[in-house]
Design an enzyme around this catalytic site. Sequence first.
Site, short mmCIF file in Angstrom:
data_model
loop_
_atom_site.label_atom_id
_atom_site.label_comp_id
_atom_site.label_asym_id
_atom_site.label_seq_id
_atom_site.Cartn_x
_atom_site.Cartn_y
_atom_site.Cartn_z
N THR A 32 18.30 -40.27 -1.53
CA THR A 32 18.17 -39.46 -2.74
C THR A 32 19.42 -38.62 -2.96
OG1 THR A 32 15.77 -39.37 -2.53
CG2 THR A 32 16.81 -37.67 -3.88
N SER A 44 16.29 -42.82 -11.77
CA SER A 44 15.05 -42.04 -11.90
C SER A 44 15.18 -40.90 -12.91
CB SER A 44 14.65 -41.46 -10.54
OG SER A 44 15.67 -40.60 -10.05
N GLY A 74 13.12 -39.07 -0.95
CA GLY A 74 12.49 -40.14 -1.68
C GLY A 74 11.37 -40.78 -0.91
N GLU A 83 0.81 -1.20 0.00
CA GLU A 83 0.00 0.00 0.00
C GLU A 83 0.86 1.27 0.00
OE1 GLU A 83 -1.06 -2.19 3.83
OE2 GLU A 83 0.31 -2.57 2.16
#
Length: 407
Positions: A227, A199, A333, A79
Site C-alpha cells: 500500500t 483504488s 492492504g 474533576e
Amino acid sequence: MGTGSTLLKHLFLDTQYLIHGVMGVPMELNEVFMKRCFELAQKGLGTVAPNPMVGSVIVMDDLIIGRGYHKVYGGAHAEVNAITNAKENGYEVTGATLYINLEPCCHTDKQTPPCTDLIIKSGIKKVVIANLDPNPKVSGHGVELLRLAGIEVLTGLMEERGKILNEVFFKYISTGLPFVHLKAAQTLDGRIATETGDSKWISNEKARTLVHRMRLRYDAVCVGRNTLNRDNPQLNIRMGIQSKGKIPFRVVVGDPEEIDKNATILSDNPEKTVIVTANKNWEEASPETRRFFMARPFRIITVSDFGNAKIAMEEALQKLGEMGISSILVEGGSYLFSSFIDQKLYDKITFFIAPKIIGNGEAAYKNTKLLNISDALEFDKVKYTSIDDQIMFEAYRPIPEGLCLQE
C-alpha cells in the site's frame, strides 16, 4: 450560589439538557448530566492518549454550576477542572454532586495529584460515575476512598456508553496491547482495488473525511509495504479536520528491502515513522538498505516470522504498546487485513461500501481455508450508517465468553 447574572448564564447554557429530559425523549436528570460528561470528554479526543477521555460536571439544585474535561496528556484531570470552573463562576461546591464518566484517580504514580483528595477536601457530598477505572492502581480504590470519607458514590450509570467512549483505554490499560481498528473502502463486489492496484477513489469525499476524523482518535495509522509503494499515502490528518497539532505514528509493515525509499512518510516527520519487519528480513537486508533506515530517526521493530510471509503481529503489537502506542487504525492492504483477522488481533472493523462494481481485483480479506459458509467470520455490535449513496459498516470482533478485552 453565584450572582444573578451568573445563574442566568448557566441556565441558558444548560437548559437544552434539562428540556431534553422533560419535553423530548424521556431521560432522568442523572442521565442528562452524565450525557454532558460524555460530550465534554470527547473534547479531549486526539490530545489525551494514552490517558482516557474524561468529562465532569458539578450539579447543585439540578443546575450545572461547573464543567471540565481532561484537555491534554499530563494536564489537570476533568474533576479538577470542573471544581475550578465552578469556583471561577462564583459557586461553592460544598454539598454539590459531581458527575464523571470514569472513576477518579487515587494513586500518586502519575503527573498530577490524586483527584480523590481534592474531591474529599472540596466538600462535595455525592459522586456519580459511569465506569470504574480498569487500571489496577485505581480499580475500585478511588470509590472506596470516597465512601470512607462519607461521600455517597453511585457507579454504573450509562456504563455501556462509557465503555465505548474509552474502548481504546480499557483495552490498552488491561492488556498492554493497542486497540486495533481495521478500516477499508470496498465496492459492492468486495474489491478494495482493481487488478492493477488502482483504488483512488472507491469511497467519496464525505467518507474520506470521516477517515481523517478517525485518525485523530488513534495513536497510529498502519499500512502494508504494498500500500505504501502503490499509493504513497501521507497518513496524516487533513480534509478540513482540525488536527490539534497531532501527527499520528505511521506504521509500515513489510520487508525494508522492498519499501520505496522515496515514500513521503520517510522524509516528512520521519521520527513518527515505525517500520515493522521480520527478523529474517532485517538481517538479510542489504548494507545500503540498513544504512538508509539506521541513518534516519525511524523506529525499527523486528519480530518473529510465521512463515508464508506472515509475521507475528501479536509480538509487533506488544512492542508497539511498549512504545506507548495505545491504538492503531489499520488502513490496508489485503495482506495486513488478513494477518490481523487470521491471528484474531483486531478489535473493531469498518467498511465503507460504495455502489460500484469492478469485477476482478483485490479483496480486503483472503483465506483459502474457509470452505463452508458455516465457517464464515461473524461480528458483534453491528451498525450500518448511510453516507450519501454509501454504507458505513461497523462491527466488533466477537470475544469468547468469559474473556472481554474491552472491559
